[in-house]
Design a protein around this motif. Sequence first.
Motif, PDB file in Angstrom:
ATOM      1  N   TYR A 211       0.833  -1.203   0.000  1.00 20.29           N
ATOM      2  CA  TYR A 211       0.000   0.000   0.000  1.00 20.29           C
ATOM      3  C   TYR A 211       0.868   1.254   0.000  1.00 20.29           C
ATOM      4  O   TYR A 211       0.642   2.192  -0.779  1.00 20.29           O
ATOM      5  CB  TYR A 211      -0.933  -0.006   1.205  1.00 20.29           C
ATOM      6  CG  TYR A 211      -1.529   1.356   1.492  1.00 20.29           C
ATOM      7  CD1 TYR A 211      -2.419   1.947   0.604  1.00 20.29           C
ATOM      8  CD2 TYR A 211      -1.166   2.058   2.640  1.00 20.29           C
ATOM      9  CE1 TYR A 211      -2.938   3.209   0.853  1.00 20.29           C
ATOM     10  CE2 TYR A 211      -1.677   3.313   2.896  1.00 20.29           C
ATOM     11  CZ  TYR A 211      -2.567   3.890   1.996  1.00 20.29           C
ATOM     12  OH  TYR A 211      -3.067   5.144   2.244  1.00 20.29           O
ATOM     13  N   GLN A 212       1.886   1.268   0.859  1.00 20.51           N
ATOM     14  CA  GLN A 212       2.760   2.427   0.932  1.00 20.51           C
ATOM     15  C   GLN A 212       3.528   2.649  -0.371  1.00 20.51           C
ATOM     16  O   GLN A 212       3.797   3.785  -0.760  1.00 20.51           O
ATOM     17  CB  GLN A 212       3.734   2.264   2.101  1.00 20.51           C
ATOM     18  CG  GLN A 212       3.060   2.286   3.466  1.00 20.51           C
ATOM     19  CD  GLN A 212       3.995   1.936   4.612  1.00 20.51           C
ATOM     20  OE1 GLN A 212       5.142   1.526   4.389  1.00 20.51           O
ATOM     21  NE2 GLN A 212       3.530   2.075   5.839  1.00 20.51           N
ATOM     22  N   GLY A 215       0.212   2.998  -3.359  1.00 22.19           N
ATOM     23  CA  GLY A 215      -0.935   3.873  -3.149  1.00 22.19           C
ATOM     24  C   GLY A 215      -2.266   3.184  -3.342  1.00 22.19           C
ATOM     25  O   GLY A 215      -3.322   3.826  -3.226  1.00 22.19           O
ATOM     26  N   ASP A 216      -2.250   1.901  -3.600  1.00 18.56           N
ATOM     27  CA  ASP A 216      -3.481   1.129  -3.810  1.00 18.56           C
ATOM     28  C   ASP A 216      -4.061   0.749  -2.452  1.00 18.56           C
ATOM     29  O   ASP A 216      -3.537  -0.123  -1.751  1.00 18.56           O
ATOM     30  CB  ASP A 216      -3.158  -0.121  -4.631  1.00 18.56           C
ATOM     31  CG  ASP A 216      -4.398  -0.955  -4.958  1.00 18.56           C
ATOM     32  OD1 ASP A 216      -5.457  -0.729  -4.353  1.00 18.56           O
ATOM     33  OD2 ASP A 216      -4.275  -1.857  -5.823  1.00 18.56           O
ATOM     34  N   ALA A 217      -5.183   1.388  -2.091  1.00 18.62           N
ATOM     35  CA  ALA A 217      -5.783   1.169  -0.773  1.00 18.62           C
ATOM     36  C   ALA A 217      -6.301  -0.248  -0.605  1.00 18.62           C
ATOM     37  O   ALA A 217      -6.550  -0.683   0.528  1.00 18.62           O
ATOM     38  CB  ALA A 217      -6.914   2.168  -0.546  1.00 18.62           C
ATOM     39  N   TYR A 219      -4.643  -2.873  -0.847  1.00 24.37           N
ATOM     40  CA  TYR A 219      -3.668  -3.632  -0.060  1.00 24.37           C
ATOM     41  C   TYR A 219      -3.824  -3.368   1.429  1.00 24.37           C
ATOM     42  O   TYR A 219      -3.682  -4.277   2.255  1.00 24.37           O
ATOM     43  CB  TYR A 219      -2.243  -3.315  -0.513  1.00 24.37           C
ATOM     44  CG  TYR A 219      -1.913  -3.911  -1.853  1.00 24.37           C
ATOM     45  CD1 TYR A 219      -1.815  -5.290  -2.018  1.00 24.37           C
ATOM     46  CD2 TYR A 219      -1.724  -3.111  -2.973  1.00 24.37           C
ATOM     47  CE1 TYR A 219      -1.534  -5.859  -3.254  1.00 24.37           C
ATOM     48  CE2 TYR A 219      -1.436  -3.665  -4.217  1.00 24.37           C
ATOM     49  CZ  TYR A 219      -1.349  -5.038  -4.349  1.00 24.37           C
ATOM     50  OH  TYR A 219      -1.075  -5.596  -5.579  1.00 24.37           O
ATOM     51  N   LEU A 220      -4.135  -2.139   1.787  1.00 25.54           N
ATOM     52  CA  LEU A 220      -4.358  -1.836   3.199  1.00 25.54           C
ATOM     53  C   LEU A 220      -5.595  -2.575   3.712  1.00 25.54           C
ATOM     54  O   LEU A 220      -5.605  -3.096   4.836  1.00 25.54           O
ATOM     55  CB  LEU A 220      -4.515  -0.325   3.388  1.00 25.54           C
ATOM     56  CG  LEU A 220      -4.457   0.195   4.819  1.00 25.54           C
ATOM     57  CD1 LEU A 220      -3.109  -0.113   5.467  1.00 25.54           C
ATOM     58  CD2 LEU A 220      -4.721   1.701   4.859  1.00 25.54           C
ATOM     59  N   THR A 221      -6.630  -2.638   2.883  1.00 28.02           N
ATOM     60  CA  THR A 221      -7.840  -3.391   3.247  1.00 28.02           C
ATOM     61  C   THR A 221      -7.519  -4.865   3.445  1.00 28.02           C
ATOM     62  O   THR A 221      -7.978  -5.498   4.407  1.00 28.02           O
ATOM     63  CB  THR A 221      -8.909  -3.230   2.164  1.00 28.02           C
ATOM     64  OG1 THR A 221      -9.249  -1.841   2.038  1.00 28.02           O
ATOM     65  CG2 THR A 221     -10.161  -4.025   2.507  1.00 28.02           C
ATOM     66  N   TYR A 273      -3.126   3.381  11.017  1.00 28.44           N
ATOM     67  CA  TYR A 273      -4.206   3.532  10.036  1.00 28.44           C
ATOM     68  C   TYR A 273      -5.585   3.261  10.644  1.00 28.44           C
ATOM     69  O   TYR A 273      -6.593   3.738  10.124  1.00 28.44           O
ATOM     70  CB  TYR A 273      -3.977   2.583   8.860  1.00 28.44           C
ATOM     71  CG  TYR A 273      -2.720   2.863   8.077  1.00 28.44           C
ATOM     72  CD1 TYR A 273      -2.636   3.954   7.219  1.00 28.44           C
ATOM     73  CD2 TYR A 273      -1.607   2.028   8.190  1.00 28.44           C
ATOM     74  CE1 TYR A 273      -1.481   4.213   6.487  1.00 28.44           C
ATOM     75  CE2 TYR A 273      -0.449   2.277   7.462  1.00 28.44           C
ATOM     76  CZ  TYR A 273      -0.389   3.374   6.616  1.00 28.44           C
ATOM     77  OH  TYR A 273       0.758   3.627   5.899  1.00 28.44           O
ATOM     78  N   TYR A 274      -5.617   2.484  11.706  1.00 29.87           N
ATOM     79  CA  TYR A 274      -6.888   2.093  12.327  1.00 29.87           C
ATOM     80  C   TYR A 274      -6.766   2.223  13.846  1.00 29.87           C
ATOM     81  O   TYR A 274      -6.852   1.233  14.579  1.00 29.87           O
ATOM     82  CB  TYR A 274      -7.249   0.647  11.949  1.00 29.87           C
ATOM     83  CG  TYR A 274      -7.338   0.390  10.469  1.00 29.87           C
ATOM     84  CD1 TYR A 274      -8.456   0.770   9.738  1.00 29.87           C
ATOM     85  CD2 TYR A 274      -6.286  -0.240   9.792  1.00 29.87           C
ATOM     86  CE1 TYR A 274      -8.538   0.523   8.362  1.00 29.87           C
ATOM     87  CE2 TYR A 274      -6.356  -0.484   8.427  1.00 29.87           C
ATOM     88  CZ  TYR A 274      -7.489  -0.095   7.719  1.00 29.87           C
ATOM     89  OH  TYR A 274      -7.564  -0.335   6.364  1.00 29.87           O
TER      90      TYR A 274
END
Length: 386
Positions: A211-212, A215-217, A219-221, A273-274
Amino acid sequence: MKIPTFLKISTLVAATILFMSACQKKGMLSDKDALATGKAGTVTINSVQPVKSEALLAMQCYNNAFYHQYGTYGPSFKAYCYSDVNHTGRMDFWKQAEAIETLIDAYTINNDADLLNKIVYLYNGMRDNWGLLWSSNIYNDDVIWGALMCIRAFQLTNDGGMKDMAKNNFDMVWNRAWDTNLGGGLWWTTDKTSKNVCVNAPAAICAVYLYQATGDAGYLTKAKQILDWMITKVYTSTGEVKGAINAAGVITEGPRTYTQGTFIGACSLLHPYYTSQDYKSKAVKVMDYTKNSMCNAQGLLPDEYDNEDCQGFKGIFARWACKFVKQHNYQSTYASWLNYNAAEAWAYRNSNGLMWGQWWHRTPDNYVNAFETTCGVAMMNGVWLF
């Protein structure tokens, strides 16, 4: 026994190794003496926290014993690590990835150009030997360890090929290993018989780094999905992280240092992030469980010598535990414990400056393998993060 032919070594390394060969350190017991006195806690060691130059030296000693450059790779070079001091063959896939991560740790601390070159050449060696996409490897954890190494190497080099290898191999594992059986989670192998922390926790870390980098969110999900699944299925309120759950929903493995460590790493990276999920408090519990329930009375991390695959586990723990301490400012809570382990590992090095995974008696001179000897190097460099 065949004596290894070491590659180029600096004058500093050569002089230091000569010194260590010529005189035994105070506290560096012979194998016979250490075994006679028993495990840690019964031996009094005059341990002094290793200085930063010793952390670099430890990495150089490792490279002297195992690193092998074997040809060109386009305009660059390629290399691999021998599997042991006898140079009987190259390290296998996932262990080589972990050796490269150990070099990444050391470069992060020491900013030594030779280490960065070796990271690139070893990465080239993995491309040369195993290709760009590792779909033929049935072990999803192997592929994820490789992808994690690639994205961490990308962070140092900004090499797009490294990022693509990490992304493509992570995506391949996600597509073949994630499903809703057992409520989610990644299968350990393509046989789909168990879902193990050894693939899920490093995958969560890798996904955050992807993600870092991209920039594809999404991956964070994915990272959050993986961590939340582990919290539901294998994390306990005591801080113990069970190692695996089979297809029938039965826990089949207990905690290991490397799975404790990578769970900590996933929590550490996802917490900012959460913040409402308070992943950090779970990481603290896992740190405390590892310290209080897996170590001996003095706080020495356990030997994990069931088989050769286990022998480098606590180097992985060291990596992510030290990063957690740095990221969340827990030096006052954990620094002395981690420093103690670094000092013990270095105190029992052998005459070539190598440290095996048993930090309570002297490392043998006649045989060690390249995976077990990553442990002390990772710990010695890790403590310099904070």
